[in-house]
Design an enzyme around this catalytic site. Structure first.
Site, PDB file in Angstrom:
ATOM      1  NE  ARG A  33      -3.108   2.617   2.922  1.00 41.90           N
ATOM      2  CZ  ARG A  33      -4.017   2.889   3.852  1.00 41.90           C
ATOM      3  NH1 ARG A  33      -4.505   1.899   4.586  1.00 41.90           N
ATOM      4  NH2 ARG A  33      -4.424   4.130   4.064  1.00 41.90           N
ATOM      5  CG  HIS A  34       0.798   4.172  -2.923  1.00 40.38           C
ATOM      6  ND1 HIS A  34       2.069   4.151  -3.443  1.00 40.38           N
ATOM      7  CD2 HIS A  34      -0.015   3.740  -3.905  1.00 40.38           C
ATOM      8  CE1 HIS A  34       2.019   3.737  -4.701  1.00 40.38           C
ATOM      9  NE2 HIS A  34       0.774   3.478  -4.997  1.00 40.38           N
ATOM     10  CB  VAL A  35       0.695   3.402   4.047  1.00 40.37           C
ATOM     11  CG1 VAL A  35       1.455   2.089   4.157  1.00 40.37           C
ATOM     12  CG2 VAL A  35       0.330   3.944   5.421  1.00 40.37           C
TER      13      VAL A  35
END
Length: 421
Positions: A179-181
């Site tokens: 995930r983009h996190v």
């Protein structure tokens, strides 16, 4: 003489027998004289009872101290995710246990390889390419791939962090979550820390690829940029990048340019402020929590290292990436209308992104060091970027895909904007 006769004699006033009087007197003296032996035995028995009572208190204290040390050791074990070093030293000093010789190996409770992997992918750094490869590999190697559809929420509240980390830790193993996190510190909330991996690229190349893609998209669809940025006005869409940089538009200045470091620094508010604190914390997290952070400019070497370090996930990944069928996927991903800023604009941009380049150079050096340790020879040896090395180049190479709001542009050399004079 009987008691009755004695009483009669006393009543009659007759005198008692002198022999009897002497006997009575001796008996009285005997009863009143202290017995040293008996007193000594009595004192010894009292002393022994006191000693037994004292020893019982010492034994109780020793038991409580042992229980306290056991609880303390268990706490260290849980917090550190393993056996405390002092216990390992004691085990080594005492020698190996013979339990396995008598009972055999116990049933393993964990998999014999990293079974929890998190890829907190950085935007515009080849994540789409890696995700496509992971989907193929998950089917082949039977691991659980979870790719989040959330692309625009990298910063989380404390409750959101805990919920996400618990959801991740409860996934069936082996799993790979992506995930983009920004970096999540699992151990802060006493949750088992997974293995982290990631890929970054040259900061200016990442920025330029994102700038033009948001405005004009790529060759996969003529109107895809209008779908992704429907609220962008024409004045902003056709804004010259040199004007954006030199006139200090928000999109071309900090904190918007401070993009890569927060992915490794974490969720602390100061991680989003350009500066030395966030830079050093990001470096520390890479050294302590990441198995590998590769650079997109050497993607094939990154894939090869992933195959060496995580074979249960990435075996044959390089062969898949080089296959003709897979390479066709990137033919329609070139960013439209991309052009090179002026040298003056590049110099200004480079100065604004100096922390990003400090981090990029650190990651590149660590990546090359890992390749050297494993025995891989670098395909290219880019020099550290300096402001005096800035040159305008028109060289283009294909980029990999990206699935987020900033879909990946073509794979570019990190030095396409920088050469050594």
């Amino acid at each position: 003489m009987s008691m009755k006769d004695e009483s009669l004699n006393k009543a009659d006033g007759s005198l008692p027998d002198p022999a009897e009087l002497c006997e009575e007197e001796m008996m009285k003296n005997t009863s009143q004289t202290p017995n040293p032996g008996r007193d000594r035995n009595h004192r010894q028995s009292g002393l022994l009872s006191a000693v037994r009572f004292r020893f019982s208190l010492r034994g109780y204290g020793a038991c409580m101290a042992a229980l306290f040390l056991f609880c303390l050791g268990s706490l260290f074990y849980q917090l550190n995710g393993g056996t405390p070093k002092v216990l390992l030293d004691i085990r080594q000093y005492l020698g190996e246990s013979t339990y396995l010789d008598d009972h055999g190996h116990p049933v393993p409770t964990v998999l014999p390889f990293p079974s929890q992997v998190v890829y907190n992918r950085v935007g515009k750094c080849g994540s789409r390419t890696v995700v496509i490869l992971l989907r193929l590999l998950a089917e082949r190697h039977q691991f659980n791939l979870v790719s989040s559809d959330i692309h625009n929420k990298t910063r989380l509240t404390k409750h959101e962090q805990v919920d996400l980390m618990r959801n991740i830790s409860n996934m069936p193993q082996p799993f790979l979550y992506t995930r983009h996190v920004h970096f999540l510190n699992f151990t802060r909330f006493r949750i088992e820390q997974p293995v982290y991996i990631n890929i970054i690229r040259d900061p200016i190349n990442r920025f330029l690829s994102n700038y033009f893609f948001r405005r004009f998209g790529d060759w996969r669809g003529e109107q895809n940029h209008l779908i992704r940025t429907p609220g962008m006005k024409d004045d902003e869409r056709y804004l010259d990048i040199n004007v954006c940089i030199l006139e200090n538009f928000p999109e071309c200045s900090n904190p918007r340019l401070f993009y890569i470091i927060p992915y490794f620094c974490g969720q602390h508010p100061q991680c989003r402020e350009p500066g030395q604190w966030a830079l050093e914390r990001a470096k520390q997290n890479v050294l302590e929590n990441y198995l590998i952070v590769g650079i997109l400019e050497e993607l094939e070497d990154v894939l090869l290292l992933l195959e060496r370090l995580l074979p249960h996930y990435f075996t044959d990944v390089l062969n898949i990436y080089k296959s003709p069928d897979y390479r066709k996927v990137g033919n329609m991903t070139g960013t439209v209308r991309k052009h090179t800023p002026t040298l003056e604009a590049l110099q200004v941009l480079y100065h604004r992104m100096r922390y990003e380049y400090d981090f990029y150079n650190f990651i590149r050096d660590q990546f090359h060091l890992m390749k050297k340790k494993i025995g891989l020879k670098s395909a290219s040896q880019p020099t550290a970027h300096r402001a005096s090395f800035l040159k305008e180049l028109a060289l283009r190479t294909p980029e990999p895909l990206d699935e987020e709001e900033e879909l990946e542009a073509d794979l570019e050399d990190a030095n396409s904007w920088f050469v050594q004079p």
